[in-house]
Design a protein around this motif. Structure first.
Motif, PDB file in Angstrom:
ATOM      1  N   HIS A   1       0.828  -1.219   0.000  1.00 25.64           N
ATOM      2  CA  HIS A   1       0.000   0.000   0.000  1.00 25.64           C
ATOM      3  C   HIS A   1       0.858   1.264   0.000  1.00 25.64           C
ATOM      4  CE1 HIS A   1      -3.735  -2.286   0.686  1.00 25.64           C
ATOM      5  NE2 HIS A   1      -3.024  -3.023   1.519  1.00 25.64           N
ATOM      6  N   ASP A   2       2.040   1.151  -0.599  1.00 26.43           N
ATOM      7  CA  ASP A   2       2.947   2.306  -0.621  1.00 26.43           C
ATOM      8  C   ASP A   2       2.539   3.354  -1.648  1.00 26.43           C
ATOM      9  OD1 ASP A   2       4.538   1.380   1.394  1.00 26.43           O
ATOM     10  OD2 ASP A   2       6.152   0.668   0.108  1.00 26.43           O
ATOM     11  N   THR A   3       1.931   2.942  -2.756  1.00 31.05           N
ATOM     12  CA  THR A   3       1.648   3.877  -3.848  1.00 31.05           C
ATOM     13  C   THR A   3       0.177   3.829  -4.228  1.00 31.05           C
ATOM     14  OG1 THR A   3       2.243   2.199  -5.489  1.00 31.05           O
ATOM     15  CG2 THR A   3       3.977   3.714  -4.774  1.00 31.05           C
ATOM     16  N   VAL A   4      -0.290   4.923  -4.833  1.00 27.71           N
ATOM     17  CA  VAL A   4      -1.683   5.041  -5.274  1.00 27.71           C
ATOM     18  C   VAL A   4      -1.756   4.700  -6.759  1.00 27.71           C
ATOM     19  CG1 VAL A   4      -3.619   6.637  -5.589  1.00 27.71           C
ATOM     20  CG2 VAL A   4      -2.202   6.773  -3.517  1.00 27.71           C
ATOM     21  N   HIS A   5      -2.799   3.957  -7.134  1.00 33.17           N
ATOM     22  CA  HIS A   5      -2.996   3.557  -8.527  1.00 33.17           C
ATOM     23  C   HIS A   5      -4.407   3.943  -8.945  1.00 33.17           C
ATOM     24  CE1 HIS A   5       0.657   0.997  -8.318  1.00 33.17           C
ATOM     25  NE2 HIS A   5       0.277   0.889  -7.049  1.00 33.17           N
ATOM     26  N   ALA A   6      -4.527   4.485 -10.158  1.00 32.05           N
ATOM     27  CA  ALA A   6      -5.816   4.959 -10.657  1.00 32.05           C
ATOM     28  C   ALA A   6      -6.358   4.010 -11.722  1.00 32.05           C
ATOM     29  CB  ALA A   6      -5.671   6.363 -11.228  1.00 32.05           C
ATOM     30  N   TYR A   7      -7.650   3.694 -11.641  1.00 30.03           N
ATOM     31  CA  TYR A   7      -8.318   2.761 -12.545  1.00 30.03           C
ATOM     32  C   TYR A   7      -9.615   3.405 -13.068  1.00 30.03           C
ATOM     33  CZ  TYR A   7      -5.291  -0.455  -9.968  1.00 30.03           C
ATOM     34  OH  TYR A   7      -4.218  -1.066  -9.382  1.00 30.03           O
ATOM     35  N   PRO A   8     -10.126   2.895 -14.188  1.00 24.18           N
ATOM     36  CA  PRO A   8      -9.501   1.921 -15.102  1.00 24.18           C
ATOM     37  C   PRO A   8      -8.400   2.565 -15.921  1.00 24.18           C
ATOM     38  CG  PRO A   8     -11.572   2.655 -15.988  1.00 24.18           C
ATOM     39  CD  PRO A   8     -11.463   3.282 -14.640  1.00 24.18           C
ATOM     40  N   ARG A   9      -7.337   1.775 -16.136  1.00 24.38           N
ATOM     41  CA  ARG A   9      -6.241   2.253 -16.946  1.00 24.38           C
ATOM     42  C   ARG A   9      -6.526   1.949 -18.415  1.00 24.38           C
ATOM     43  NH1 ARG A   9      -2.410  -1.610 -13.588  1.00 24.38           N
ATOM     44  NH2 ARG A   9      -4.161  -2.919 -14.307  1.00 24.38           N
ATOM     45  N   VAL A  10      -5.786   2.612 -19.261  1.00 18.31           N
ATOM     46  CA  VAL A  10      -5.853   2.279 -20.686  1.00 18.31           C
ATOM     47  C   VAL A  10      -5.420   0.818 -20.841  1.00 18.31           C
ATOM     48  CG1 VAL A  10      -4.914   2.760 -22.979  1.00 18.31           C
ATOM     49  CG2 VAL A  10      -5.424   4.648 -21.400  1.00 18.31           C
ATOM     50  N   GLY A  11      -6.271   0.032 -21.452  1.00 21.49           N
ATOM     51  CA  GLY A  11      -5.982  -1.394 -21.613  1.00 21.49           C
ATOM     52  C   GLY A  11      -6.735  -2.268 -20.638  1.00 21.49           C
ATOM     53  N   ASP A  12      -7.308  -1.698 -19.538  1.00 17.69           N
ATOM     54  CA  ASP A  12      -8.114  -2.487 -18.618  1.00 17.69           C
ATOM     55  C   ASP A  12      -9.431  -2.877 -19.294  1.00 17.69           C
ATOM     56  OD1 ASP A  12      -6.268  -2.512 -16.617  1.00 17.69           O
ATOM     57  OD2 ASP A  12      -7.130  -0.829 -15.487  1.00 17.69           O
ATOM     58  N   PRO A  13     -10.046  -4.010 -18.875  1.00 15.70           N
ATOM     59  CA  PRO A  13     -11.205  -4.548 -19.605  1.00 15.70           C
ATOM     60  C   PRO A  13     -12.361  -3.573 -19.791  1.00 15.70           C
ATOM     61  CG  PRO A  13     -10.360  -6.168 -18.073  1.00 15.70           C
ATOM     62  CD  PRO A  13      -9.603  -4.905 -17.812  1.00 15.70           C
ATOM     63  N   ILE A  14     -12.678  -2.699 -18.804  1.00 21.20           N
ATOM     64  CA  ILE A  14     -13.872  -1.848 -18.943  1.00 21.20           C
ATOM     65  C   ILE A  14     -13.532  -0.450 -19.428  1.00 21.20           C
ATOM     66  CG2 ILE A  14     -15.039  -3.132 -17.097  1.00 21.20           C
ATOM     67  CD1 ILE A  14     -14.749  -0.412 -15.468  1.00 21.20           C
ATOM     68  N   ASN A  15     -12.242  -0.167 -19.612  1.00 21.45           N
ATOM     69  CA  ASN A  15     -11.892   1.194 -19.996  1.00 21.45           C
ATOM     70  C   ASN A  15     -12.452   1.528 -21.379  1.00 21.45           C
ATOM     71  OD1 ASN A  15     -10.324   3.711 -19.471  1.00 21.45           O
ATOM     72  ND2 ASN A  15      -9.316   3.076 -21.368  1.00 21.45           N
ATOM     73  N   GLY A  16     -13.204   2.621 -21.452  1.00 23.70           N
ATOM     74  CA  GLY A  16     -13.769   3.058 -22.720  1.00 23.70           C
ATOM     75  C   GLY A  16     -15.091   2.412 -23.071  1.00 23.70           C
ATOM     76  N   LEU A  17     -15.544   1.417 -22.287  1.00 22.46           N
ATOM     77  CA  LEU A  17     -16.821   0.768 -22.591  1.00 22.46           C
ATOM     78  C   LEU A  17     -17.995   1.633 -22.119  1.00 22.46           C
ATOM     79  CD1 LEU A  17     -16.133  -2.987 -21.661  1.00 22.46           C
ATOM     80  CD2 LEU A  17     -15.907  -1.848 -23.883  1.00 22.46           C
ATOM     81  N   THR A  18     -19.090   1.608 -22.895  1.00 24.72           N
ATOM     82  CA  THR A  18     -20.294   2.372 -22.527  1.00 24.72           C
ATOM     83  C   THR A  18     -21.462   1.458 -22.208  1.00 24.72           C
ATOM     84  OG1 THR A  18     -20.924   2.526 -24.868  1.00 24.72           O
ATOM     85  CG2 THR A  18     -19.600   4.345 -23.940  1.00 24.72           C
ATOM     86  N   ASN A  19     -21.165   0.175 -22.055  1.00 23.54           N
ATOM     87  CA  ASN A  19     -22.257  -0.774 -21.808  1.00 23.54           C
ATOM     88  C   ASN A  19     -21.951  -1.705 -20.639  1.00 23.54           C
ATOM     89  OD1 ASN A  19     -20.218  -2.168 -23.044  1.00 23.54           O
ATOM     90  ND2 ASN A  19     -21.551  -3.322 -24.435  1.00 23.54           N
ATOM     91  N   VAL A  20     -21.352  -1.158 -19.585  1.00 26.49           N
ATOM     92  CA  VAL A  20     -21.010  -1.971 -18.422  1.00 26.49           C
ATOM     93  C   VAL A  20     -22.280  -2.159 -17.592  1.00 26.49           C
ATOM     94  CG1 VAL A  20     -19.580  -2.180 -16.377  1.00 26.49           C
ATOM     95  CG2 VAL A  20     -18.672  -1.052 -18.430  1.00 26.49           C
ATOM     96  N   ALA A  21     -22.775  -3.401 -17.517  1.00 28.92           N
ATOM     97  CA  ALA A  21     -24.035  -3.686 -16.823  1.00 28.92           C
ATOM     98  C   ALA A  21     -23.820  -3.771 -15.320  1.00 28.92           C
ATOM     99  CB  ALA A  21     -24.628  -4.991 -17.348  1.00 28.92           C
ATOM    100  N   ILE A  22     -24.828  -3.272 -14.578  1.00 25.66           N
ATOM    101  CA  ILE A  22     -24.753  -3.314 -13.124  1.00 25.66           C
ATOM    102  C   ILE A  22     -25.541  -4.514 -12.624  1.00 25.66           C
ATOM    103  CG2 ILE A  22     -24.570  -0.795 -13.067  1.00 25.66           C
ATOM    104  CD1 ILE A  22     -27.382  -0.763 -11.810  1.00 25.66           C
ATOM    105  N   SER A  23     -25.158  -4.966 -11.404  1.00 28.94           N
ATOM    106  CA  SER A  23     -25.871  -6.063 -10.749  1.00 28.94           C
ATOM    107  C   SER A  23     -25.859  -5.789  -9.251  1.00 28.94           C
ATOM    108  CB  SER A  23     -25.207  -7.401 -11.058  1.00 28.94           C
ATOM    109  OG  SER A  23     -23.876  -7.429 -10.547  1.00 28.94           O
ATOM    110  N   GLY A  24     -26.631  -6.570  -8.520  1.00 25.94           N
ATOM    111  CA  GLY A  24     -26.641  -6.443  -7.066  1.00 25.94           C
ATOM    112  C   GLY A  24     -27.070  -5.078  -6.584  1.00 25.94           C
ATOM    113  N   ALA A  25     -27.906  -4.387  -7.356  1.00 25.08           N
ATOM    114  CA  ALA A  25     -28.342  -3.046  -6.947  1.00 25.08           C
ATOM    115  C   ALA A  25     -29.188  -3.142  -5.682  1.00 25.08           C
ATOM    116  CB  ALA A  25     -29.136  -2.397  -8.070  1.00 25.08           C
ATOM    117  N   ALA A  26     -28.782  -2.415  -4.660  1.00 27.46           N
ATOM    118  CA  ALA A  26     -29.522  -2.413  -3.399  1.00 27.46           C
ATOM    119  C   ALA A  26     -29.150  -1.172  -2.618  1.00 27.46           C
ATOM    120  CB  ALA A  26     -29.203  -3.664  -2.587  1.00 27.46           C
TER     121      ALA A  26
END
Length: 865
Positions: free
Chosen positions: A310-335
């Motif tokens: 936990h020494d450094t901070v990392h920001a997501y999603p990065r370029v190349g991560d599975p959901i980066n740039g997607l506009t159709n990420v479905a939600i679940s478990g809404a409560a």
């Protein structure tokens, strides 16, 4: 009023002792003339000793001396004499000059004294020599350089015997001539005071240390130790199945794409790497149902990760991560105020390292692993830019702002620069000269650094070292070498203590062994159990030099049981080893090995194999990464790769030199204190207390119990003398005995550790002729020292004089024959300006030989006051 005589005649008559001895020094207020000097051969039998007469002149203001040999190595036949001076030799003592006379005899039969027991009441000294002395009763002898500590009314003092020089007679010997190492002689009592005298090994006086005499650091050849002794199964860990801790999320970073509208601002996020589930929480109900679709802004949610503690901070999603740039990420478990999305799992995979190379000067380690490993992002080469809004460096804070158009990088990504890739000018020289960074000596050389801020799509920031007090000047970026900047790939971790290396700093003696002996007919003799009295013929063997375990295999069922015992025929098992690249064969056990003649307990591993403990080979193996290494339990950026190799930066270990201003050697303990000054950066020993110990006298192995000891291969310990209490079956456990004794072979020495479990470890303290069972009773608090850093002492780098010859000659250490010649030594205690290392005990404390020469000289002294 009495007037001192103007002229005074005197004679100096002394035996010529082994080594160099002072025979005359001009007194204060006097000049002198040596009128005559002669040495006679008074030895028994046919001896031809030689003698050298030395005139030593000292410049009193500097202490510098010059030796003039009046006559050198003149041989004196039996029953004859040599005239050294027959005329006039003027000797002076003035405000500027001091003259002395020394005589140096070379003769046969010289022995080294290792112990003296002196009785002040009877005046009898019992003398022990290192080798058989060869003396007979009533033989004339001469001794020199024996150091005593004595208690007198003036306090504890150290004196050198004999003073003045004299000859003595052998009164008795122990055993017989030719084998005796002990004799007695009447050397005279101390009178009515009866002052006790205690023998000391010969005191040493420090003269000088050569330049760069003390060497630290790891710029030495490292050799990966696989081939059956490595623990590197799954050593290289790829993937990100580590606990993530939420830091922050950018406002309005979630865009609702279907099932609602607008943007959302998460207040918390919880990521489960094994499943890829990301739970997003909000200040109020977002009003979205399961199946609604969203998008998440690039690098908008920040986490820390256990992969790097936990020494450094990392920001997501990065370029190349599975959901980066997607506009159709479905939600679940809404409560309530939260819902889930799947952002991709981060599985962890372990890869076995079969080979490894480490380059200390660059800090780069190349690991060979099986093909087919998976890396999401490969390293890229880029060039930092100048022009409008160029790359800049803040000399005060160390922040480097890099321009790279459309970089696509995020907080937590890694970069590194090739050495001298960045060129700057500096206002210190009015921007005349160009300076290249990072230099090979800079902390950032070859090192991955994390992006800490992304101001825009064309710039990012990293923190490097500030310029320091002498570099507080404006730096102006000029250029970056083409592709001189490496942009981060994936990260990995190396399992704790999973890679084993030998290091040339230790002059390594631990080597892999390969059995080549075929069937060893009747090599195994069964001494207990159902097969008692039988002989067995192994057809294969595997030896682990670190653990000392020998596995024997057989062509058919051996019918042995665990706990049965055997012996091995000497020289019955043949191995080659990589010390000579397996060029020659060697047979074991040798008569000097712990297993030779020993009764060894069997541990059955299969119907055709069992193991026995035959003792470890001298260990010079180190496991990495250790808890003190920079990348222990930390993520490491992956550099260059091939289908079967991964390159990682694990830190440089450059050589550093120290020049001690003084040194003190304690011959009794074997410790040497080195004064290094207050700016040294070396760590000393730590102390531990064992709660249990088990000693096997037949093998010399002692297993300590010490909960969570934290010791690894390559560590060394030292056991305080008389700190471990044992009873033994030899006297039915009636008395306790304290170990190690000062006379034990491993007293004061650093011992190589073999970790057994998290709570136990093993060292070899030497076999004992008392093979009865030993029972641990207690241990003194903090009796085990764990060595700190290591260093090397330059060969012949330290010059001392010694009382054995009256400090007349200088000797350089370590010599080739010394135990720590060309090997590393562990650091023990430390002070603010000094460290202590153990270089071996020296019981030597004087010399003795048959009386062969006697000197007589006539001197005329003239009073000059």
């Amino acid at each position: 009023m009495a007037v001192a005589p103007v002229n005074k005649f005197l004679s100096v008559a002394v035996p010529v002792t082994p080594g160099t001895q002072k025979i005359y020094e001009v007194p204060t207020g006097t000049s002198a003339i040596l009128l005559y000097a002669q040495v006679s051969n008074v030895g028994i039998g046919q001896s031809y000793p030689t003698v050298t007469l030395i005139h030593r002149r000292e410049t009193r203001s500097t202490g510098i001396t010059r030796d003039i040999r009046i006559i050198k190595d003149i041989e004196i036949p039996p029953n004859d004499a040599a005239i050294l001076i027959d005329g006039r030799l003027v000797l002076e003592k003035t405000a500027t000059t001091l003259d002395r006379l020394f005589i140096e005899g070379v003769q046969t039969g010289i022995g080294t004294i290792t112990g003296v027991d002196y009785s002040p009441y009877s005046g009898i000294a019992t003398i022990t020599t290192m080798n058989p002395h060869g003396f007979s009763v009533n033989e004339d002898i001469s001794m020199v350089g024996i150091a005593f500590t004595c208690s007198s009314n003036a306090g504890i003092t150290t004196t050198i015997f004999p003073d003045p020089q004299q000859s003595n007679i052998v009164e008795s010997i122990v055993d017989v001539v030719g084998t005796s190492k002990t004799f007695t002689s009447v050397i005279g009592g101390t009178g009515v005071l009866n002052v006790d005298h205690f023998y000391n090994p010969s005191p040493h006086t420090f003269v000088k240390a050569i330049n760069n005499s003390t060497i630290t650091g790891g710029n030495h050849e490292h050799v990966f130790k696989g081939a059956g002794i490595s623990t590197s199964v799954g050593a290289l860990v790829l993937g990100g199945d580590y606990a993530h801790t939420f830091v922050s999320a950018a406002p309005s970073c979630v865009q609702v794409q279907s099932g609602g509208s607008g943007t959302l601002s998460p207040v918390y996020a919880d990521y489960t790497p094994s499943s890829g589930n990301l739970k997003l929480s909000f200040a109020s109900n977002p009003g979205l149902a399961n199946g609604s679709q969203i998008s998440v802004a690039t690098t908008s949610i920040k986490f820390t990760c256990a992969m790097d503690g936990h020494d450094t901070v990392h920001a997501y999603p990065r370029v190349g991560d599975p959901i980066n740039g997607l506009t159709n990420v479905a939600i679940s478990g809404a409560a309530g105020t939260a819902f889930n999305i799947n952002v991709g799992a981060a599985a962890t995979t372990g890869h076995t390292v079969s080979a490894a190379t480490y380059t200390p000067t660059t800090g780069e380690m190349v690991l060979t692993i099986p093909a087919g490993y998976n890396i999401n992002r490969a390293i890229q080469s880029k060039t930092a830019e100048a022009g409008s809004g160029p790359t800049t460096y803040n000399h005060s804070t160390g922040v480097l702002t890099v321009k790279l158009t459309g970089h696509g990088l995020a907080i937590g990504d890694k970069i590194r620069f090739d050495d001298e890739a960045l060129t700057f000018t500096c206002s210190k020289d009015n921007n005349v000269g160009q300076h290249k960074y990072p230099r090979a000596t800079d902390p950032e050389s070859n090192k991955w650094v994390y992006i800490t801020e992304v101001p825009d799509v064309n710039h990012f920031k990293v923190s490097i070292s500030p310029a320091g007090s002498e570099g507080q000047y404006t730096h102006t970026f000029v250029s970056c070498a083409s592709n001189g900047m490496k942009v981060g790939s994936d990260s990995c971790r190396i399992g704790d203590n999973s890679l084993l290396f030998s290091c040339a700093m230790d002059n390594p003696a631990n080597y892999s062994h390969t059995y080549t002996g075929g069937t060893a007919t009747n090599a195994v003799n069964v001494t207990s159990g159902g097969q008692n009295g039988q002989q067995k013929s192994p057809n294969g063997a595997t030896y682990n030099p670190i653990t000392g375990i020998l596995t024997l295999t057989f062509g058919s069922a051996h019918s042995m049981s665990t706990g049965n015992t055997i012996t091995l025929d000497n020289n019955s098992l043949t191995f080659t080893c990589d010390k000579d690249n397996h060029a020659t064969s060697h047979t074991y056990p040798r008569t000097t090995d712990p297993a030779s003649g020993a009764t060894l307990a069997v541990t059955v591993t299969s119907t055709t194999a069992f193991t026995i403990d035959v003792g470890t080979s001298p260990t010079s193996i180190h496991s990495y990464p250790r808890s003190r290494d920079p990348y222990y339990q930390k993520s490491i950026g992956i550099g260059a790769t091939t289908t079967t190799t991964v390159s990682v930066f694990v830190g440089k270990t450059p050589t550093k030199y120290y020049n001690p201003s003084s040194a003190y050697y304690n011959a009794d303990t074997g410790d040497m204190d080195l004064t290094l000054g207050t700016n040294y950066t070396l760590t000393g020993q730590t102390l531990k207390t064992p709660t249990g110990a088990s000693y096997a006298p037949a093998t010399g192995l002692i297993d300590f119990t010490l909960n969570s000891h934290g010791l690894v291969l390559g560590d060394r310990i030292r056991i305080q003398d008389r700190s471990l209490a044992f009873t033994c079956a030899l006297d039915n456990r009636r008395t306790e005995h304290l170990y190690p004794r000062s006379t034990d072979p491993y007293s004061g020495k650093w011992l190589d550790v073999i970790p057994l479990t998290v709570n136990t470890f093993r060292v070899n303290v030497g076999v004992s002729p008392n093979t009865s069972t030993h029972y641990f009773q207690s241990a003194l608090a903090n009796c085990i020292s764990v060595q700190g850093d290591s260093m090397k002492l330059a060969n012949s780098g330290f010059v001392f004089t010694c009382a054995m010859d009256g400090n007349a000659t200088e000797h350089a250490y370590p010599r080739y024959s010394d135990p720590y010649h060309n090997v590393s030594v562990g650091i023990g205690t430390t002070t603010s300006n000094s460290v202590t290392v153990h270089v071996g005990k020296s019981p030597s404390g004087g010399m003795v030989g048959p009386l062969q020469m006697e000197f007589i000289g006539s001197i005329l002294e003239n009073n000059t006051t």
